[in-house]
Write a protein that holds these residues in place. Structure first.
Motif, PDB file in Angstrom:
ATOM      1  N   LEU A 146      60.587  92.929  37.330  1.00 44.80           N
ATOM      2  CA  LEU A 146      59.135  92.814  37.473  1.00 44.80           C
ATOM      3  C   LEU A 146      58.769  92.323  38.872  1.00 44.80           C
ATOM      4  O   LEU A 146      57.854  92.859  39.514  1.00 44.80           O
ATOM      5  CB  LEU A 146      58.584  91.865  36.404  1.00 44.80           C
ATOM      6  CG  LEU A 146      57.069  91.641  36.425  1.00 44.80           C
ATOM      7  CD1 LEU A 146      56.324  92.957  36.201  1.00 44.80           C
ATOM      8  CD2 LEU A 146      56.656  90.625  35.361  1.00 44.80           C
TER       9      LEU A 146
ATOM     10  N   GLU B  75      48.782  87.326  13.201  1.00 46.64           N
ATOM     11  CA  GLU B  75      49.333  87.919  14.422  1.00 46.64           C
ATOM     12  C   GLU B  75      50.863  87.922  14.366  1.00 46.64           C
ATOM     13  O   GLU B  75      51.522  88.899  14.727  1.00 46.64           O
ATOM     14  CB  GLU B  75      48.848  87.163  15.664  1.00 46.64           C
ATOM     15  CG  GLU B  75      49.238  87.907  16.941  1.00 46.64           C
ATOM     16  CD  GLU B  75      48.867  87.183  18.222  1.00 46.64           C
ATOM     17  OE1 GLU B  75      48.213  86.127  18.164  1.00 46.64           O
ATOM     18  OE2 GLU B  75      49.257  87.690  19.290  1.00 46.64           O
TER      19      GLU B  75
ATOM     20  N   VAL C 271      65.761  88.669  29.339  1.00 49.13           N
ATOM     21  CA  VAL C 271      64.545  88.167  29.985  1.00 49.13           C
ATOM     22  C   VAL C 271      64.749  87.994  31.492  1.00 49.13           C
ATOM     23  O   VAL C 271      63.895  88.399  32.292  1.00 49.13           O
ATOM     24  CB  VAL C 271      64.091  86.837  29.330  1.00 49.13           C
ATOM     25  CG1 VAL C 271      62.912  86.243  30.100  1.00 49.13           C
ATOM     26  CG2 VAL C 271      63.702  87.067  27.871  1.00 49.13           C
TER      27      VAL C 271
ATOM     28  N   ASP D 101      46.304  83.103  13.361  1.00 49.90           N
ATOM     29  CA  ASP D 101      47.605  82.861  13.980  1.00 49.90           C
ATOM     30  C   ASP D 101      48.734  83.467  13.140  1.00 49.90           C
ATOM     31  O   ASP D 101      49.607  84.185  13.648  1.00 49.90           O
ATOM     32  CB  ASP D 101      47.791  81.342  14.114  1.00 49.90           C
ATOM     33  CG  ASP D 101      49.086  80.959  14.796  1.00 49.90           C
ATOM     34  OD1 ASP D 101      49.348  81.471  15.892  1.00 49.90           O
ATOM     35  OD2 ASP D 101      49.844  80.146  14.221  1.00 49.90           O
TER      36      ASP D 101
ATOM     37  N   ILE E 221      57.683  98.326  32.934  1.00 44.38           N
ATOM     38  CA  ILE E 221      57.970  98.097  34.367  1.00 44.38           C
ATOM     39  C   ILE E 221      58.264  99.423  35.065  1.00 44.38           C
ATOM     40  O   ILE E 221      57.825  99.651  36.201  1.00 44.38           O
ATOM     41  CB  ILE E 221      59.126  97.092  34.549  1.00 44.38           C
ATOM     42  CG1 ILE E 221      58.712  95.737  33.956  1.00 44.38           C
ATOM     43  CG2 ILE E 221      59.491  96.934  36.033  1.00 44.38           C
ATOM     44  CD1 ILE E 221      59.755  94.644  34.068  1.00 44.38           C
TER      45      ILE E 221
ATOM     46  N   TRP F  56      58.090  85.216  15.175  1.00 46.32           N
ATOM     47  CA  TRP F  56      57.988  86.044  16.373  1.00 46.32           C
ATOM     48  C   TRP F  56      59.313  86.753  16.576  1.00 46.32           C
ATOM     49  O   TRP F  56      60.366  86.116  16.512  1.00 46.32           O
ATOM     50  CB  TRP F  56      57.673  85.186  17.605  1.00 46.32           C
ATOM     51  CG  TRP F  56      56.353  84.488  17.542  1.00 46.32           C
ATOM     52  CD1 TRP F  56      56.156  83.133  17.494  1.00 46.32           C
ATOM     53  CD2 TRP F  56      55.055  85.082  17.532  1.00 46.32           C
ATOM     54  NE1 TRP F  56      54.810  82.854  17.448  1.00 46.32           N
ATOM     55  CE2 TRP F  56      54.103  84.035  17.466  1.00 46.32           C
ATOM     56  CE3 TRP F  56      54.581  86.391  17.565  1.00 46.32           C
ATOM     57  CZ2 TRP F  56      52.729  84.255  17.435  1.00 46.32           C
ATOM     58  CZ3 TRP F  56      53.214  86.608  17.528  1.00 46.32           C
ATOM     59  CH2 TRP F  56      52.305  85.557  17.466  1.00 46.32           C
ATOM     60  N   PRO F  57      59.290  88.047  16.831  1.00 52.57           N
ATOM     61  CA  PRO F  57      60.559  88.755  17.029  1.00 52.57           C
ATOM     62  C   PRO F  57      61.279  88.229  18.276  1.00 52.57           C
ATOM     63  O   PRO F  57      60.639  87.866  19.270  1.00 52.57           O
ATOM     64  CB  PRO F  57      60.125  90.210  17.257  1.00 52.57           C
ATOM     65  CG  PRO F  57      58.744  90.317  16.704  1.00 52.57           C
ATOM     66  CD  PRO F  57      58.131  88.957  16.877  1.00 52.57           C
TER      67      PRO F  57
ATOM     68  N   GLN G  90      64.658  91.279  33.289  1.00 49.79           N
ATOM     69  CA  GLN G  90      63.306  91.844  33.370  1.00 49.79           C
ATOM     70  C   GLN G  90      62.447  91.071  34.367  1.00 49.79           C
ATOM     71  O   GLN G  90      61.588  91.655  35.036  1.00 49.79           O
ATOM     72  CB  GLN G  90      62.661  91.873  31.983  1.00 49.79           C
ATOM     73  CG  GLN G  90      63.406  92.742  30.967  1.00 49.79           C
ATOM     74  CD  GLN G  90      63.568  94.195  31.430  1.00 49.79           C
ATOM     75  OE1 GLN G  90      62.713  94.750  32.107  1.00 49.79           O
ATOM     76  NE2 GLN G  90      64.709  94.797  31.084  1.00 49.79           N
ATOM     77  N   ARG G  91      62.657  89.768  34.465  1.00 48.66           N
ATOM     78  CA  ARG G  91      61.939  88.977  35.481  1.00 48.66           C
ATOM     79  C   ARG G  91      62.226  89.529  36.872  1.00 48.66           C
ATOM     80  O   ARG G  91      61.328  89.682  37.687  1.00 48.66           O
ATOM     81  CB  ARG G  91      62.410  87.516  35.433  1.00 48.66           C
ATOM     82  CG  ARG G  91      61.732  86.663  34.388  1.00 48.66           C
ATOM     83  CD  ARG G  91      62.113  85.190  34.587  1.00 48.66           C
ATOM     84  NE  ARG G  91      61.721  84.407  33.422  1.00 48.66           N
ATOM     85  CZ  ARG G  91      62.543  83.660  32.702  1.00 48.66           C
ATOM     86  NH1 ARG G  91      63.826  83.564  33.025  1.00 48.66           N
ATOM     87  NH2 ARG G  91      62.093  82.996  31.657  1.00 48.66           N
TER      88      ARG G  91
ATOM     89  N   LEU H 261      56.795  87.832  29.415  1.00 49.55           N
ATOM     90  CA  LEU H 261      58.215  87.486  29.544  1.00 49.55           C
ATOM     91  C   LEU H 261      58.445  85.989  29.341  1.00 49.55           C
ATOM     92  O   LEU H 261      59.489  85.578  28.823  1.00 49.55           O
ATOM     93  CB  LEU H 261      58.731  87.874  30.938  1.00 49.55           C
ATOM     94  CG  LEU H 261      59.093  89.336  31.133  1.00 49.55           C
ATOM     95  CD1 LEU H 261      59.468  89.592  32.593  1.00 49.55           C
ATOM     96  CD2 LEU H 261      60.261  89.727  30.219  1.00 49.55           C
TER      97      LEU H 261
ATOM     98  N   LYS I 209      53.370  79.244  21.627  1.00 47.51           N
ATOM     99  CA  LYS I 209      51.980  78.913  21.380  1.00 47.51           C
ATOM    100  C   LYS I 209      51.941  77.643  20.515  1.00 47.51           C
ATOM    101  O   LYS I 209      52.752  77.494  19.598  1.00 47.51           O
ATOM    102  CB  LYS I 209      51.352  80.074  20.593  1.00 47.51           C
ATOM    103  CG  LYS I 209      49.886  80.283  20.874  1.00 47.51           C
ATOM    104  CD  LYS I 209      49.364  81.339  19.937  1.00 47.51           C
ATOM    105  CE  LYS I 209      48.726  82.486  20.667  1.00 47.51           C
ATOM    106  NZ  LYS I 209      48.146  83.475  19.764  1.00 47.51           N
TER     107      LYS I 209
ATOM    108  N   MET J 182      55.775  76.593  29.340  1.00 55.21           N
ATOM    109  CA  MET J 182      55.051  77.122  28.172  1.00 55.21           C
ATOM    110  C   MET J 182      55.927  78.135  27.437  1.00 55.21           C
ATOM    111  O   MET J 182      56.074  79.262  27.853  1.00 55.21           O
ATOM    112  CB  MET J 182      53.721  77.769  28.593  1.00 55.21           C
ATOM    113  CG  MET J 182      53.811  78.833  29.680  1.00 55.21           C
ATOM    114  SD  MET J 182      52.194  79.568  30.000  1.00 55.21           S
ATOM    115  CE  MET J 182      52.650  80.759  31.247  1.00 55.21           C
ATOM    116  N   SER J 183      56.530  77.683  26.374  1.00 54.01           N
ATOM    117  CA  SER J 183      57.428  78.611  25.694  1.00 54.01           C
ATOM    118  C   SER J 183      56.784  79.171  24.427  1.00 54.01           C
ATOM    119  O   SER J 183      56.819  80.359  24.195  1.00 54.01           O
ATOM    120  CB  SER J 183      58.735  77.912  25.347  1.00 54.01           C
ATOM    121  OG  SER J 183      58.517  76.935  24.360  1.00 54.01           O
TER     122      SER J 183
ATOM    123  N   ALA K  62      63.474  88.595  21.644  1.00 55.90           N
ATOM    124  CA  ALA K  62      63.479  89.616  22.690  1.00 55.90           C
ATOM    125  C   ALA K  62      64.680  90.527  22.497  1.00 55.90           C
ATOM    126  O   ALA K  62      65.789  90.051  22.234  1.00 55.90           O
ATOM    127  CB  ALA K  62      63.536  88.947  24.060  1.00 55.90           C
TER     128      ALA K  62
END
Lengths: 291, 291
Positions: free
Chosen positions: B288, B64, B281, B61, A217, B274-275, B284-285, A203, B4, B1-2, B277
């Protein structure tokens, strides 16, 4: 220079062979396996990386010989079945363990929810279509075991059908073993807390969002049921022909080292040999020199 | 950390982009390519290994991200076609270049002499069945080009059928390109002397005997005819939709660096993202945390 030098890596980084250390065995109880532990290994993450590189080099060498032997008629196949809860590290095993051998000798298949066409057939139909050929390491990321795991937990099939499937799986796998397939079934066992941490990472990182599914989840509410379904499946399908290995997987590096070593031991047991020349070497030397 | 951290490797170890450096291009003549050379590269085998590791990390990289984007609907595929005389290093490219990316995103196929069933169909039939799906790097070790190479040299098909095939190949590849396939066709170009040295190594080493086939020596008598057939095939099928790259391959390390860089440039041109979301978010946090 007659033979490639054998790589001198001790056969097992663990204090006993991995196929014994991780064997589910008789009277298996999942609660006896601590997902946070690193049984049989004295080192840490750092030595684990070094050991994985060593096992990986040995694997690469063995796999080449395994593939070569098959070209000369050796009938052996390997099937590595990877199961585990979401985020348990199945993809990492593919990348970091299977990725150490030549892609030429690997057949990989990730099983998703069955398509409408697949769902109309017996659950083993689509599995049988993806089996490895001689000389190949087949890797299943999820498998026919979903049909006795999520199907049991979420009641996608009646209880008596689940019962039938345990037997059908055992027959199916016995048949594969009879036809020279070494089957390695691995449950990557993580804790519910570790799963929360890994889902949280998915996330928080934009480059991991694509791996996150809100449905993951929902499944957490059924954690204990899943553990029960895993335990039942392992108890019912842990056979001599197709044994289960339960690997503590809260430490990714440890789980990778464990699976790499299981794979290595399977190849060592097959003990593939370089095929003998089916031509006269001297004659071919002369022909080549003249060409 | 957003996100890579992007790996900071200069995009090209060569003095110009690989897709220009190795392009067959208009008025292609095979004799203009020296198999023993290392055009555009100032380093040696040692720096080549370092550069390959760097390009490999970047490839891993990019691949992926390429795979991730496809899960969210991006339609792109990559098809790497490897051609070259026996011992030219096709297998080494698979192992050392393709082997740097996640096996999960690779579909590899080695085309042998057609089976009886395949030979009854159009030559492109078996090719069409092995094409990569979206998000995959498909690798062909030999391909439909055998049907205009060995078929021309050994007269396995009439001249007018070979002529027809050039056109059929161009139509087929144009169609793939129209459906979002990036096609990279590589001829690994070795010299006849280097082939003798490599065949000799296969004769001298027991662990290489399985790769040796006495028929390979027979084909050496047709070396010039093969070079002519390659030149003709490249001239007739080097298109904007599916360009040919001719890579000097007497130095294995150089050829690997070249093909890795071609693959990297192809992925960079696709520029997979990167797709985003497709869920909230924050929501979902909270879910979770409560799970």
């Amino acid at each position: 220079m007659s033979k490639k030098t054998k790589i001198a890596v001790p056969s097992v980084p663990f204090d006993e062979p991995a196929h014994r250390l991780f064997a589910a065995g008789a009277d298996f109880r999942l609660a006896d396996v601590d997902p946070t532990a690193k049984p049989g290994y004295l080192g840490d993450k750092k030595t684990g990386a070094v050991d994985l590189a060593g096992v990986g080099a040995a694997l690469g060498d063995l796999q080449e010989r395994f593939f070569a032997a098959s070209r000369a008629g050796a009938p052996h196949k390997i099937l590595l079945v990877l199961q585990g809860m979401d985020t348990s590290g199945k993809g990492g095993i593919v990348r970091h363990v299977v990725g150490t051998v030549d892609p030429q000798g690997v057949s990989h298949h990730a099983f998703k929810a069955p398509t409408a066409a697949e769902a109309k057939r017996d659950f083993l139909w689509r599995i049988a279509r993806q089996l490895p050929k001689s000389g190949y390491i087949g890797v299943f990321d999820r498998s026919h075991y979903e049909d006795v795991l999520i199907h049991k937990v979420r009641e996608l099939s009646p209880a008596e059908e689940i019962e039938r499937r345990y037997g059908a799986i055992n027959d199916f796998e016995q048949n594969l073993a009879d036809k020279n397939t070494t089957i390695i079934k691995v449950m990557l066992h993580i804790s519910k807390d570790e799963q929360r941490a890994r889902l949280s990472e998915r996330l928080e990182r934009e480059d991991k969002h694509w791996k996150f599914n809100p449905g993951d989840i929902d499944e957490r509410a059924y954690w204990d049921d899943y553990m029960g379904a895993y335990e039942a499946a392992i108890q019912r399908t842990d056979t001599a022909a197709a044994p289960w290995f339960v690997v503590p997987a809260d430490r990714k590096w440890y789980a990778r080292l464990a699976v790499a070593t299981l794979l290595r031991e399977a190849l060592e047991a097959i003990d593939p040999q370089w095929p003998a020349a089916d031509f006269d070497v001297d004659e071919q030397r002369r022909r080549l020199a003249a060409s």
